[in-house]
Design a protein around this motif. Structure first.
Motif, PDB file in Angstrom:
ATOM      1  N   VAL A  85      -1.747   3.978  25.466  1.00 21.65           N
ATOM      2  CA  VAL A  85      -1.698   4.962  24.389  1.00 21.65           C
ATOM      3  C   VAL A  85      -2.991   5.771  24.356  1.00 21.65           C
ATOM      4  CG1 VAL A  85      -1.212   5.316  21.950  1.00 21.65           C
ATOM      5  CG2 VAL A  85      -0.342   3.269  23.094  1.00 21.65           C
ATOM      6  N   GLU A  86      -2.842   7.083  24.312  1.00 26.38           N
ATOM      7  CA  GLU A  86      -3.995   7.986  24.309  1.00 26.38           C
ATOM      8  C   GLU A  86      -3.834   9.009  23.186  1.00 26.38           C
ATOM      9  OE1 GLU A  86      -5.910  11.495  27.180  1.00 26.38           O
ATOM     10  OE2 GLU A  86      -4.407  10.103  27.974  1.00 26.38           O
ATOM     11  N   SER A  87      -4.911   9.246  22.460  1.00 28.11           N
ATOM     12  CA  SER A  87      -4.971  10.325  21.466  1.00 28.11           C
ATOM     13  C   SER A  87      -3.773  10.300  20.523  1.00 28.11           C
ATOM     14  CB  SER A  87      -5.061  11.689  22.166  1.00 28.11           C
ATOM     15  OG  SER A  87      -6.190  11.746  22.999  1.00 28.11           O
ATOM     16  N   SER A  88      -3.545   9.154  19.913  1.00 30.86           N
ATOM     17  CA  SER A  88      -2.409   8.972  19.018  1.00 30.86           C
ATOM     18  C   SER A  88      -2.841   8.166  17.801  1.00 30.86           C
ATOM     19  CB  SER A  88      -1.272   8.250  19.755  1.00 30.86           C
ATOM     20  OG  SER A  88      -0.834   8.993  20.873  1.00 30.86           O
ATOM     21  N   TYR A  89      -1.939   8.035  16.811  1.00 33.10           N
ATOM     22  CA  TYR A  89      -2.289   7.226  15.642  1.00 33.10           C
ATOM     23  C   TYR A  89      -1.040   6.686  14.958  1.00 33.10           C
ATOM     24  CZ  TYR A  89      -1.160  11.090  12.391  1.00 33.10           C
ATOM     25  OH  TYR A  89      -0.527  12.079  11.661  1.00 33.10           O
ATOM     26  N   SER A  90      -1.271   5.640  14.180  1.00 34.26           N
ATOM     27  CA  SER A  90      -0.248   5.099  13.296  1.00 34.26           C
ATOM     28  C   SER A  90      -0.764   5.112  11.867  1.00 34.26           C
ATOM     29  CB  SER A  90       0.112   3.659  13.675  1.00 34.26           C
ATOM     30  OG  SER A  90       0.887   3.060  12.637  1.00 34.26           O
ATOM     31  N   ALA A  91       0.059   5.651  10.980  1.00 30.33           N
ATOM     32  CA  ALA A  91      -0.205   5.548   9.545  1.00 30.33           C
ATOM     33  C   ALA A  91       0.979   4.842   8.886  1.00 30.33           C
ATOM     34  CB  ALA A  91      -0.440   6.921   8.929  1.00 30.33           C
ATOM     35  N   MET A  92       1.488   3.838   9.574  1.00 36.13           N
ATOM     36  CA  MET A  92       2.549   3.006   9.011  1.00 36.13           C
ATOM     37  C   MET A  92       1.930   2.022   8.024  1.00 36.13           C
ATOM     38  SD  MET A  92       5.313   4.135  10.469  1.00 36.13           S
ATOM     39  CE  MET A  92       6.553   2.936   9.987  1.00 36.13           C
ATOM     40  N   LEU A  93       2.592   1.842   6.884  1.00 38.99           N
ATOM     41  CA  LEU A  93       2.151   0.878   5.890  1.00 38.99           C
ATOM     42  C   LEU A  93       3.085  -0.320   5.931  1.00 38.99           C
ATOM     43  CD1 LEU A  93       1.318   3.258   2.900  1.00 38.99           C
ATOM     44  CD2 LEU A  93      -0.182   2.403   4.703  1.00 38.99           C
ATOM     45  N   PHE A  94       2.508  -1.509   5.979  1.00 37.38           N
ATOM     46  CA  PHE A  94       3.271  -2.738   6.155  1.00 37.38           C
ATOM     47  C   PHE A  94       3.472  -3.436   4.813  1.00 37.38           C
ATOM     48  CE2 PHE A  94       1.337  -1.669  10.092  1.00 37.38           C
ATOM     49  CZ  PHE A  94       2.143  -2.172  11.096  1.00 37.38           C
ATOM     50  N   THR A  95       4.565  -4.185   4.715  1.00 32.06           N
ATOM     51  CA  THR A  95       4.822  -4.929   3.497  1.00 32.06           C
ATOM     52  C   THR A  95       3.899  -6.141   3.415  1.00 32.06           C
ATOM     53  OG1 THR A  95       6.480  -6.359   4.493  1.00 32.06           O
ATOM     54  CG2 THR A  95       7.243  -4.258   3.602  1.00 32.06           C
ATOM     55  N   ALA A  96       3.910  -6.768   2.275  1.00 34.29           N
ATOM     56  CA  ALA A  96       2.993  -7.886   2.028  1.00 34.29           C
ATOM     57  C   ALA A  96       3.574  -9.227   2.438  1.00 34.29           C
ATOM     58  CB  ALA A  96       2.616  -7.924   0.544  1.00 34.29           C
ATOM     59  N   ALA A  97       4.580  -9.230   3.313  1.00 35.50           N
ATOM     60  CA  ALA A  97       5.165 -10.494   3.744  1.00 35.50           C
ATOM     61  C   ALA A  97       4.124 -11.310   4.507  1.00 35.50           C
ATOM     62  CB  ALA A  97       6.386 -10.232   4.623  1.00 35.50           C
ATOM     63  N   GLU A  98       3.623 -12.378   3.869  1.00 32.45           N
ATOM     64  CA  GLU A  98       2.529 -13.139   4.466  1.00 32.45           C
ATOM     65  C   GLU A  98       2.951 -13.871   5.727  1.00 32.45           C
ATOM     66  OE1 GLU A  98       0.903 -15.653   1.474  1.00 32.45           O
ATOM     67  OE2 GLU A  98       0.185 -13.986   0.241  1.00 32.45           O
ATOM     68  N   THR A  99       4.251 -14.060   5.910  1.00 30.58           N
ATOM     69  CA  THR A  99       4.709 -14.765   7.101  1.00 30.58           C
ATOM     70  C   THR A  99       4.931 -13.824   8.286  1.00 30.58           C
ATOM     71  OG1 THR A  99       6.982 -14.555   6.321  1.00 30.58           O
ATOM     72  CG2 THR A  99       5.797 -16.589   5.759  1.00 30.58           C
ATOM     73  N   ALA A 100       4.823 -12.522   8.073  1.00 31.30           N
ATOM     74  CA  ALA A 100       5.051 -11.563   9.149  1.00 31.30           C
ATOM     75  C   ALA A 100       3.844 -11.485  10.071  1.00 31.30           C
ATOM     76  CB  ALA A 100       5.351 -10.188   8.570  1.00 31.30           C
ATOM     77  N   THR A 101       4.108 -11.233  11.334  1.00 32.96           N
ATOM     78  CA  THR A 101       3.061 -10.958  12.306  1.00 32.96           C
ATOM     79  C   THR A 101       3.053  -9.457  12.540  1.00 32.96           C
ATOM     80  OG1 THR A 101       3.379 -13.096  13.375  1.00 32.96           O
ATOM     81  CG2 THR A 101       2.221 -11.417  14.635  1.00 32.96           C
ATOM     82  N   ASN A 102       1.985  -8.797  12.114  1.00 29.54           N
ATOM     83  CA  ASN A 102       1.922  -7.339  12.156  1.00 29.54           C
ATOM     84  C   ASN A 102       0.854  -6.860  13.130  1.00 29.54           C
ATOM     85  OD1 ASN A 102       3.878  -7.077  10.124  1.00 29.54           O
ATOM     86  ND2 ASN A 102       2.347  -7.337   8.531  1.00 29.54           N
ATOM     87  N   TYR A 103       1.237  -5.935  14.001  1.00 30.46           N
ATOM     88  CA  TYR A 103       0.318  -5.303  14.944  1.00 30.46           C
ATOM     89  C   TYR A 103       0.090  -3.866  14.483  1.00 30.46           C
ATOM     90  CZ  TYR A 103       1.861  -9.255  17.782  1.00 30.46           C
ATOM     91  OH  TYR A 103       2.169 -10.510  18.231  1.00 30.46           O
ATOM     92  N   PRO A 104      -1.144  -3.479  14.214  1.00 30.72           N
ATOM     93  CA  PRO A 104      -1.369  -2.135  13.677  1.00 30.72           C
ATOM     94  C   PRO A 104      -0.996  -1.017  14.648  1.00 30.72           C
ATOM     95  CG  PRO A 104      -3.449  -3.229  14.146  1.00 30.72           C
ATOM     96  CD  PRO A 104      -2.390  -4.262  14.293  1.00 30.72           C
ATOM     97  N   LEU A 105      -1.036  -1.280  15.969  1.00 28.68           N
ATOM     98  CA  LEU A 105      -0.641  -0.278  16.964  1.00 28.68           C
ATOM     99  C   LEU A 105       0.519  -0.805  17.809  1.00 28.68           C
ATOM    100  CD1 LEU A 105      -4.179   1.046  17.958  1.00 28.68           C
ATOM    101  CD2 LEU A 105      -2.431   2.246  16.625  1.00 28.68           C
ATOM    102  N   CYS A 106       0.227  -1.615  18.830  1.00 29.42           N
ATOM    103  CA  CYS A 106       1.273  -2.155  19.697  1.00 29.42           C
ATOM    104  C   CYS A 106       1.086  -3.655  19.870  1.00 29.42           C
ATOM    105  CB  CYS A 106       1.241  -1.488  21.073  1.00 29.42           C
ATOM    106  SG  CYS A 106       1.515   0.296  21.034  1.00 29.42           S
ATOM    107  N   GLU A 107       2.179  -4.331  20.166  1.00 28.14           N
ATOM    108  CA  GLU A 107       2.076  -5.758  20.430  1.00 28.14           C
ATOM    109  C   GLU A 107       1.204  -6.003  21.659  1.00 28.14           C
ATOM    110  OE1 GLU A 107       4.957  -9.705  20.788  1.00 28.14           O
ATOM    111  OE2 GLU A 107       5.837  -7.721  20.416  1.00 28.14           O
ATOM    112  N   THR A 108       1.391  -5.206  22.696  1.00 32.41           N
ATOM    113  CA  THR A 108       0.557  -5.256  23.897  1.00 32.41           C
ATOM    114  C   THR A 108       0.258  -3.834  24.324  1.00 32.41           C
ATOM    115  OG1 THR A 108       1.682  -7.280  24.614  1.00 32.41           O
ATOM    116  CG2 THR A 108       0.343  -6.136  26.242  1.00 32.41           C
ATOM    117  N   GLY A 109      -1.037  -3.491  24.417  1.00 33.79           N
ATOM    118  CA  GLY A 109      -1.349  -2.121  24.795  1.00 33.79           C
ATOM    119  C   GLY A 109      -2.805  -1.908  25.137  1.00 33.79           C
ATOM    120  N   THR A 110      -3.069  -0.766  25.741  1.00 38.29           N
ATOM    121  CA  THR A 110      -4.424  -0.283  25.971  1.00 38.29           C
ATOM    122  C   THR A 110      -4.557   1.050  25.245  1.00 38.29           C
ATOM    123  OG1 THR A 110      -3.763   0.830  28.037  1.00 38.29           O
ATOM    124  CG2 THR A 110      -4.616  -1.433  28.210  1.00 38.29           C
TER     125      THR A 110
END
Length: 199
Positions: A85-110
């Motif tokens: 990923v180059e020159s990009s962004y995420s402004a996704m807002l995540f829920t407060a589910a404490e059991t969730a596994t959240n990746y702010p960008l990608c699960e696997t990435g550069t």
């Protein structure tokens, strides 16, 4: 996928993506998704990345509701594939589910000149040091330093379409970095457990 957009409200018991549900071998340039997503596996651009992805000058904005357990979510791409990923962004807002596994960008990435909005931090995994504040993300004077020269531009009132709840929320202009060749069309609506809103 070039100069494309999706403004969506998607709810599923399985995998959901703001732009692509499942795919691999993807090239994405100058593309965005503005989404309300609800599912056990959800991501702002690609819900299940099964192979490689090259992403440049693209973004995802909206909300992810991870209601079921176990739940996984990502700002841009989720899945076993690897995103560059180059020159990009995420402004996704995540829920407060404490059991969730959240990746702010990608699960696997550069990442190169790629960032995420530092907000609603719920069990974020990885990508430390790439977060930016809301004030920085809406400050056009910082966009060249954050993303590179000429990647994003400001949207005027005629290029911003925050529909549905625009009147009640008094939203008239998209304030995040926008794409020069695309107007920004927001999605308005609700997902379970959240108040109505527009992005």
């Amino acid at each position: 996928i070039t100069d494309c957009s999706a403004s969506t409200l998607v709810q599923s018991t399985g995998t959901v993506g703001g732009l692509v549900g499942r795919g691999g071998g993807l090239e994405m340039d100058g593309t965005y998704a503005a989404s309300y997503l609800a599912g056990s596996a959800a991501a702002g651009l690609v819900g299940d990345l099964t192979g490689s992805a090259q992403i440049r000058g693209s973004y995802a904005v909206g909300f992810i509701e991870s209601g079921s357990t176990p739940a996984r979510a990502a700002g841009l791409c989720l899945g076993s594939g690897r995103a560059a990923v180059e020159s990009s962004y995420s402004a996704m807002l995540f829920t407060a589910a404490e059991t969730a596994t959240n990746y702010p960008l990608c699960e696997t990435g550069t990442y190169s000149m790629t960032h995420f909005l530092e907000s609603d931090h719920f069990n974020f995994q990885g990508e430390t040091g790439l977060g930016v504040s809301y004030s920085a993300l809406i400050d056009s004077a910082q966009w060249t330093d954050l993303f590179g020269n000429g990647v994003f531009t400001s949207k005027s009132i005629v290029q911003s379409h925050p529909y549905n709840l625009q009147t009640t929320l008094a939203l008239t202009t998209f304030t995040y970095p926008g794409l020069k060749d695309l107007d920004h069309w927001a999605t308005g609506g609700t997902v379970p457990g959240r108040q109505p809103g527009v992005l």
